[in-house]
Design a protein around this motif. Sequence first.
Motif, PDB file in Angstrom:
ATOM      1  N   SER A  49      52.882  42.152  57.635  1.00  0.00           N
ATOM      2  CA  SER A  49      51.728  41.988  58.521  1.00  0.00           C
ATOM      3  C   SER A  49      50.559  41.391  57.752  1.00  0.00           C
ATOM      4  N   LYS A  50      49.695  40.693  58.487  1.00  0.00           N
ATOM      5  CA  LYS A  50      48.515  40.107  57.865  1.00  0.00           C
ATOM      6  C   LYS A  50      47.619  41.188  57.270  1.00  0.00           C
ATOM      7  N   GLN A  51      47.588  42.346  57.934  1.00  0.00           N
ATOM      8  CA  GLN A  51      46.787  43.451  57.407  1.00  0.00           C
ATOM      9  C   GLN A  51      47.302  43.903  56.043  1.00  0.00           C
ATOM     10  N   GLY A  52      48.616  43.898  55.914  1.00  0.00           N
ATOM     11  CA  GLY A  52      49.197  44.269  54.627  1.00  0.00           C
ATOM     12  C   GLY A  52      48.739  43.333  53.533  1.00  0.00           C
ATOM     13  N   VAL A  53      48.809  42.041  53.811  1.00  0.00           N
ATOM     14  CA  VAL A  53      48.365  41.061  52.814  1.00  0.00           C
ATOM     15  C   VAL A  53      46.879  41.219  52.548  1.00  0.00           C
ATOM     16  N   SER A  54      46.108  41.468  53.595  1.00  0.00           N
ATOM     17  CA  SER A  54      44.664  41.660  53.439  1.00  0.00           C
ATOM     18  C   SER A  54      44.376  42.806  52.467  1.00  0.00           C
ATOM     19  N   LYS A  55      45.159  43.861  52.576  1.00  0.00           N
ATOM     20  CA  LYS A  55      44.977  44.986  51.652  1.00  0.00           C
ATOM     21  C   LYS A  55      45.271  44.576  50.217  1.00  0.00           C
ATOM     22  N   HIS A  56      46.334  43.808  50.050  1.00  0.00           N
ATOM     23  CA  HIS A  56      46.665  43.342  48.697  1.00  0.00           C
ATOM     24  C   HIS A  56      45.511  42.518  48.134  1.00  0.00           C
ATOM     25  N   ILE A  57      44.946  41.690  49.005  1.00  0.00           N
ATOM     26  CA  ILE A  57      43.826  40.859  48.558  1.00  0.00           C
ATOM     27  C   ILE A  57      42.648  41.723  48.144  1.00  0.00           C
ATOM     28  N   GLN A  58      42.423  42.780  48.892  1.00  0.00           N
ATOM     29  CA  GLN A  58      41.325  43.678  48.525  1.00  0.00           C
ATOM     30  C   GLN A  58      41.576  44.346  47.174  1.00  0.00           C
ATOM     31  N   VAL A  59      42.823  44.643  46.901  1.00  0.00           N
ATOM     32  CA  VAL A  59      43.145  45.225  45.594  1.00  0.00           C
ATOM     33  C   VAL A  59      42.816  44.226  44.485  1.00  0.00           C
ATOM     34  N   LEU A  60      43.199  42.966  44.702  1.00  0.00           N
ATOM     35  CA  LEU A  60      42.909  41.931  43.708  1.00  0.00           C
ATOM     36  C   LEU A  60      41.408  41.753  43.525  1.00  0.00           C
TER      37      LEU A  60
ATOM     38  N   ALA B 193      39.003  44.035  44.177  1.00  0.00           N
ATOM     39  CA  ALA B 193      38.442  45.223  43.539  1.00  0.00           C
ATOM     40  C   ALA B 193      38.726  45.213  42.037  1.00  0.00           C
ATOM     41  N   ALA B 194      39.833  44.580  41.662  1.00  0.00           N
ATOM     42  CA  ALA B 194      40.187  44.485  40.248  1.00  0.00           C
ATOM     43  C   ALA B 194      39.417  43.358  39.553  1.00  0.00           C
ATOM     44  N   GLY B 195      38.687  42.573  40.336  1.00  0.00           N
ATOM     45  CA  GLY B 195      37.906  41.481  39.764  1.00  0.00           C
ATOM     46  C   GLY B 195      38.721  40.247  39.453  1.00  0.00           C
ATOM     47  N   LEU B 196      39.968  40.235  39.899  1.00  0.00           N
ATOM     48  CA  LEU B 196      40.820  39.080  39.566  1.00  0.00           C
ATOM     49  C   LEU B 196      40.543  37.887  40.476  1.00  0.00           C
ATOM     50  N   ILE B 197      40.026  38.168  41.673  1.00  0.00           N
ATOM     51  CA  ILE B 197      39.658  37.078  42.578  1.00  0.00           C
ATOM     52  C   ILE B 197      38.251  37.320  43.103  1.00  0.00           C
ATOM     53  N   THR B 198      37.637  36.248  43.566  1.00  0.00           N
ATOM     54  CA  THR B 198      36.344  36.346  44.244  1.00  0.00           C
ATOM     55  C   THR B 198      36.505  35.720  45.615  1.00  0.00           C
TER      56      THR B 198
ATOM     57  N   ARG C 178      32.521  32.403  51.726  1.00  0.00           N
ATOM     58  CA  ARG C 178      32.519  32.478  53.173  1.00  0.00           C
ATOM     59  C   ARG C 178      32.469  31.074  53.755  1.00  0.00           C
ATOM     60  N   ASN C 179      33.264  30.867  54.793  1.00  0.00           N
ATOM     61  CA  ASN C 179      33.300  29.572  55.458  1.00  0.00           C
ATOM     62  C   ASN C 179      33.605  29.853  56.920  1.00  0.00           C
ATOM     63  N   ALA C 180      32.529  29.970  57.719  1.00  0.00           N
ATOM     64  CA  ALA C 180      32.685  30.355  59.126  1.00  0.00           C
ATOM     65  C   ALA C 180      33.377  31.706  59.200  1.00  0.00           C
ATOM     66  N   GLN C 181      34.436  31.826  60.004  1.00  0.00           N
ATOM     67  CA  GLN C 181      35.119  33.122  60.078  1.00  0.00           C
ATOM     68  C   GLN C 181      36.000  33.371  58.868  1.00  0.00           C
ATOM     69  N   GLN C 182      36.254  32.318  58.117  1.00  0.00           N
ATOM     70  CA  GLN C 182      37.188  32.461  57.014  1.00  0.00           C
ATOM     71  C   GLN C 182      36.513  33.011  55.768  1.00  0.00           C
ATOM     72  N   ARG C 183      37.312  33.676  54.962  1.00  0.00           N
ATOM     73  CA  ARG C 183      36.774  34.213  53.704  1.00  0.00           C
ATOM     74  C   ARG C 183      37.740  33.855  52.581  1.00  0.00           C
ATOM     75  N   PRO C 184      37.632  32.611  52.141  1.00  0.00           N
ATOM     76  CA  PRO C 184      38.603  32.090  51.169  1.00  0.00           C
ATOM     77  C   PRO C 184      38.576  32.876  49.858  1.00  0.00           C
ATOM     78  N   CYS C 185      39.738  32.931  49.222  1.00  0.00           N
ATOM     79  CA  CYS C 185      39.902  33.620  47.945  1.00  0.00           C
ATOM     80  C   CYS C 185      39.992  32.596  46.820  1.00  0.00           C
ATOM     81  N   HIS C 186      39.384  32.961  45.689  1.00  0.00           N
ATOM     82  CA  HIS C 186      39.426  32.100  44.508  1.00  0.00           C
ATOM     83  C   HIS C 186      39.877  32.940  43.328  1.00  0.00           C
ATOM     84  N   LEU C 187      40.799  32.420  42.573  1.00  0.00           N
ATOM     85  CA  LEU C 187      41.246  33.116  41.361  1.00  0.00           C
ATOM     86  C   LEU C 187      40.179  32.992  40.275  1.00  0.00           C
TER      87      LEU C 187
END
Lengths: 116, 116
Positions: B47-58, B60-65, B68-77
């Motif tokens: 599920s997308k929620q599952g992936v979203s949680k993984h992203i939050q873990v990354l 919180a660990a400071g590995l990604i930032t 914001r781009n409209a509704q999107q919230r792109p991830c950067h390593l």
Amino acid sequence: MGNGADQEKHLDRAFLALADPVRRALIARLSRGPATVNELAEPFAMSKQGVSKHIQVLEAAGLITRSRNAQQRPCHLDPAALEALTAWIDTYRLEAERQFRRLDSLMETMKQGEKK
Amino acid sequence: MGNGADQEKHLDRAFLALADPVRRALIARLSRGPATVNELAEPFAMSKQGVSKHIQVLEAAGLITRSRNAQQRPCHLDPAALEALTAWIDTYRLEAERQFRRLDSLMETMKQGEKK
DNA sequence: GAGTTGATAAAGCGATAGGTTGATTATGGG
DNA sequence: CCCATAATCAACCTATCGCTTTATCAACTC
């Protein structure tokens, strides 16, 4: 089977092994030379069995190996196992840095274009 | 406070973040450039929620930032965060290798002594 | 402002990580 | 053989992880 899933499992175990302050302290200690379970357990406010479990986690992850000396089973840190982890991380760190440089030079190009 | 316990917690989170094949795959993807949650979730049978949680873990660990781009919230390593981890590992890997070399030359010396 | 899209929050659930205590297995010394 | 020592096994408990489903929030579009 055994294609890449094993490698994944191995990385799971190795990084999980590092994700604990006690085990990192054990690694720090072992980097200065082999040690027995009793020696490793001594500095911790934890049962010897608890430390023994941590050691087993490190061993299952391949980060340490163990020998035998009478009743003792000394632990040895394996530098090559650590290097495999840095190698994994560096693969993606270097790729990311390459992408950043690529983006930088693109923006530089665009800025030049505007000046015209 | 904030002495070394925070650093320990940070390493806990960072290495734990790497101890999951989904999150490592996300890192691999992000090393090639930023991506949104939908883009990141697409390849996974989850599920997308599952992936979203993984992203939050990354995150919180400071590995990604995240930006914001409209509704999107792109991830950067964040390559620097990865480098901090290789630095930790290398500290102990290099120390262990130094110890091995020391032991090797000691054994060499002993062998020479025997020959006499 | 009603609907749509991107993403998160909340609650729940099975699995497992991390710790304890108590019993058990090797190995070596007297 | 008997005992001490080094280390592990086994059972158990709690907290957290990974994932799901449902509901909600936030920002844009028309």
